[in-house]
Write a protein that holds these residues in place. Structure first.
Motif, mmCIF file in Angstrom:
data_model
loop_
_atom_site.group_PDB
_atom_site.id
_atom_site.type_symbol
_atom_site.label_atom_id
_atom_site.label_comp_id
_atom_site.label_asym_id
_atom_site.label_seq_id
_atom_site.Cartn_x
_atom_site.Cartn_y
_atom_site.Cartn_z
ATOM 1 N N ALA A 81 9.208 17.030 36.711
ATOM 2 C CA ALA A 81 8.546 17.584 35.524
ATOM 3 C C ALA A 81 7.798 18.872 35.868
ATOM 4 C CB ALA A 81 7.594 16.550 34.941
ATOM 5 N N SER A 82 7.155 18.866 37.015
ATOM 6 C CA SER A 82 6.424 20.056 37.445
ATOM 7 C C SER A 82 7.374 21.211 37.715
ATOM 8 C CB SER A 82 5.601 19.729 38.691
ATOM 9 O OG SER A 82 4.919 20.874 39.147
ATOM 10 N N GLU A 83 8.503 20.925 38.376
ATOM 11 C CA GLU A 83 9.484 21.974 38.654
ATOM 12 C C GLU A 83 10.093 22.525 37.365
ATOM 13 O OE1 GLU A 83 12.274 20.224 41.267
ATOM 14 O OE2 GLU A 83 11.006 20.396 43.061
ATOM 15 N N GLU A 84 10.370 21.610 36.430
ATOM 16 C CA GLU A 84 10.937 22.032 35.149
ATOM 17 C C GLU A 84 9.965 22.935 34.393
ATOM 18 O OE1 GLU A 84 13.899 22.353 32.312
ATOM 19 O OE2 GLU A 84 13.963 21.462 34.318
ATOM 20 N N ALA A 85 8.696 22.535 34.412
ATOM 21 C CA ALA A 85 7.688 23.359 33.745
ATOM 22 C C ALA A 85 7.585 24.728 34.402
ATOM 23 C CB ALA A 85 6.349 22.654 33.780
ATOM 24 N N ALA A 86 7.620 24.756 35.725
ATOM 25 C CA ALA A 86 7.550 26.028 36.443
ATOM 26 C C ALA A 86 8.765 26.889 36.147
ATOM 27 C CB ALA A 86 7.422 25.756 37.940
ATOM 28 N N LYS A 87 9.932 26.228 36.074
ATOM 29 C CA LYS A 87 11.166 26.957 35.775
ATOM 30 C C LYS A 87 11.116 27.577 34.381
ATOM 31 C CE LYS A 87 16.160 26.338 35.602
ATOM 32 N NZ LYS A 87 17.277 25.355 35.719
ATOM 33 N N LYS A 88 10.657 26.753 33.428
ATOM 34 C CA LYS A 88 10.557 27.263 32.059
ATOM 35 C C LYS A 88 9.554 28.417 31.971
ATOM 36 C CE LYS A 88 11.873 23.049 29.643
ATOM 37 N NZ LYS A 88 11.448 21.988 28.718
ATOM 38 N N ALA A 89 8.471 28.274 32.687
ATOM 39 C CA ALA A 89 7.474 29.351 32.694
ATOM 40 C C ALA A 89 8.048 30.620 33.294
ATOM 41 C CB ALA A 89 6.242 28.899 33.462
ATOM 42 N N GLN B 277 -0.542 22.214 28.988
ATOM 43 C CA GLN B 277 0.443 21.532 29.841
ATOM 44 C C GLN B 277 -0.252 20.639 30.875
ATOM 45 O OE1 GLN B 277 3.236 24.150 31.687
ATOM 46 N NE2 GLN B 277 4.210 22.528 32.876
ATOM 47 N N MET B 278 -1.303 21.176 31.468
ATOM 48 C CA MET B 278 -2.043 20.377 32.438
ATOM 49 C C MET B 278 -2.676 19.156 31.790
ATOM 50 S SD MET B 278 -3.883 23.433 34.624
ATOM 51 C CE MET B 278 -4.885 22.266 35.531
ATOM 52 N N MET B 279 -3.185 19.372 30.543
ATOM 53 C CA MET B 279 -3.779 18.233 29.839
ATOM 54 C C MET B 279 -2.718 17.190 29.510
ATOM 55 S SD MET B 279 -6.467 20.141 27.265
ATOM 56 C CE MET B 279 -6.883 18.582 26.483
ATOM 57 N N GLN B 280 -1.537 17.633 29.087
ATOM 58 C CA GLN B 280 -0.463 16.688 28.781
ATOM 59 C C GLN B 280 -0.015 15.932 30.023
ATOM 60 O OE1 GLN B 280 2.581 19.065 26.951
ATOM 61 N NE2 GLN B 280 1.496 19.239 24.978
ATOM 62 N N GLU B 281 0.127 16.650 31.115
ATOM 63 C CA GLU B 281 0.517 15.998 32.370
ATOM 64 C C GLU B 281 -0.542 15.002 32.831
ATOM 65 O OE1 GLU B 281 1.239 19.109 35.094
ATOM 66 O OE2 GLU B 281 3.178 19.684 34.218
ATOM 67 N N GLU C 230 6.693 3.547 42.811
ATOM 68 C CA GLU C 230 5.807 4.677 43.100
ATOM 69 C C GLU C 230 6.608 5.918 43.471
ATOM 70 O OE1 GLU C 230 3.241 3.252 46.126
ATOM 71 O OE2 GLU C 230 1.984 2.046 44.758
ATOM 72 N N ARG C 231 7.680 5.717 44.250
ATOM 73 C CA ARG C 231 8.524 6.860 44.636
ATOM 74 C C ARG C 231 9.185 7.496 43.420
ATOM 75 N NH1 ARG C 231 13.382 8.339 45.187
ATOM 76 N NH2 ARG C 231 14.207 6.361 44.416
ATOM 77 N N LYS C 232 9.688 6.644 42.517
ATOM 78 C CA LYS C 232 10.326 7.160 41.309
ATOM 79 C C LYS C 232 9.331 7.915 40.431
ATOM 80 C CE LYS C 232 14.079 3.800 40.987
ATOM 81 N NZ LYS C 232 14.668 2.695 40.173
ATOM 82 N N GLN C 233 8.113 7.360 40.332
ATOM 83 C CA GLN C 233 7.090 8.022 39.533
ATOM 84 C C GLN C 233 6.755 9.399 40.100
ATOM 85 O OE1 GLN C 233 5.959 7.123 36.644
ATOM 86 N NE2 GLN C 233 4.514 8.844 36.475
ATOM 87 N N LYS C 234 6.594 9.469 41.413
ATOM 88 C CA LYS C 234 6.300 10.749 42.056
ATOM 89 C C LYS C 234 7.463 11.719 41.891
ATOM 90 C CE LYS C 234 3.090 8.945 45.503
ATOM 91 N NZ LYS C 234 2.832 8.722 46.954
ATOM 92 N N GLU C 235 8.678 11.164 42.006
ATOM 93 C CA GLU C 235 9.856 12.003 41.828
ATOM 94 C C GLU C 235 9.917 12.555 40.402
ATOM 95 O OE1 GLU C 235 13.476 13.897 42.880
ATOM 96 O OE2 GLU C 235 11.862 13.006 44.068
#
Length: 311
Positions: free
Chosen positions: A150-158, A198-202, A140-145
């Motif tokens: 992924a969220s940070e990467e998406a924000a960075k790319k944006a 992106q939200m739908m993919q996530e 569970e920790r790895k999944q959340k990590e």
């Protein structure tokens, strides 16, 4: 003739007395009683009779002494035999007490061994549960990590994309002014669409991960359920006796998709329990399996520990 007659009479009397004494000894007559007086013969006969009676008395006393000695020896022999019987009886009692003590010690040792085995089994089960719990928490920790990254990467790319767009907008400022309203509206719509995609993919990725985790739990639950059913089927066909108490056997089983036992092999454990387990599997012939391929694939080759159950 008269002298010969005088000698013959004592001899006859003496012989008669000897014969009578022998008969009396045979019949067990006690000579402690005084003999009844016999008719008085003539003087020479009386003298011969007295002499013979003395010899007879001495002989009788000798016989009595020999009899007493024989009785004494027989009593001593009997006493010795009784003593040996008593000693043998005491020895048997000591041996029986020792055997009883050893049996009690053996039973106590069996109880202690079983208690230790039960404690070890409980400890192993607890450790397994703790490991499974830790593994689940780690997953569970790895999944959340992963989701966070992924969220940070998406924000960075944006953010990078926005910076690039701002730079391009500055270079084409004159042209953007002419198309400002239309461009802003287009960019807003494009950004909203991209963010929505992106939200739908996530959301889809998260849903797939949750479904996969749920499916794995369902498969493992079914595997455990069918493993218990297989063990119960073997137990029903297992012929047990008291010598198997506390013992077990680990066995390998290969199953066809319809549950037919295609191979079985004992791996380790008590030889008596292993023979009984092998016979129980052969007797069952077919064991419970699931129609679901994912569950069957985990059951088609299993190692199973069988421990006889007693009511």
């Amino acid at each position: 003739m008269a002298a010969k007659s005088d000698l013959t009479l004592p001899v006859v009397i003496s012989a008669g007395i000897h014969i009578g004494v022998i008969v009396i000894l045979i019949l067990g007559v006690d000579f402690s009683e005084k003999p009844k007086p016999l008719p008085q013969p003539s003087a020479p006969a009386v003298q011969a009779v007295v002499v013979d009676q003395k010899k007879v008395a001495e002989h009788v006393e000798k016989l009595k002494a020999e009899k007493r000695e024989a009785e004494r020896k027989e009593k001593a022999r009997q006493d010795e035999a009784d003593r040996r019987v008593r000693e043998a009886r005491k020895e048997r009692e000591r041996e029986q007490a020792q055997i009883k003590k050893l049996e009690q010690e053996r039973k106590q040792k069996e109880i202690e061994t079983k208690r230790a085995a039960d404690d070890a089994k409980a400890a192993q089960l607890k450790q397994k549960q703790e490991r499974e719990k830790a593994a689940k928490a780690e997953a569970e920790r790895k999944q959340k990590e992963k989701e966070r990254k992924a969220s940070e990467e998406a924000a960075k790319k944006a953010a990078e994309k926005r910076k690039a767009e701002e730079a391009a907008a500055k270079k084409a400022e004159a042209e953007r002014k002419r198309k400002a309203e239309a461009e802003r509206k287009r960019k807003a719509e494009e950004q909203a669409r991209r963010e929505q995609e992106q939200m739908m993919q996530e959301a889809l990725a998260a849903e797939q991960a949750a479904l996969s985790q749920t499916r794995n739990k369902q498969v493992m639950s079914e595997v455990q359920r069918y493993t218990s059913m297989i063990r119960a089927t073997i137990q029903r066909n297992l012929v047990v006796d008291e010598s198997m108490r506390g013992k077990s056997c680990r066995v390998f089983i290969r199953l066809a998709n319809d549950g037919f036992v295609t191979a079985s092999q004992t791996l380790d454990g008590d030889s008596v329990v292993c023979r009984a387990t092998k016979a129980a599997i052969n007797k069952a012939g077919r064991l419970p399996v699931s129609n679901e391929p994912d569950v069957y694939n985990k059951l088609k080759e299993i190692n199973l520990t069988v421990q006889p159950e007693f009511d």
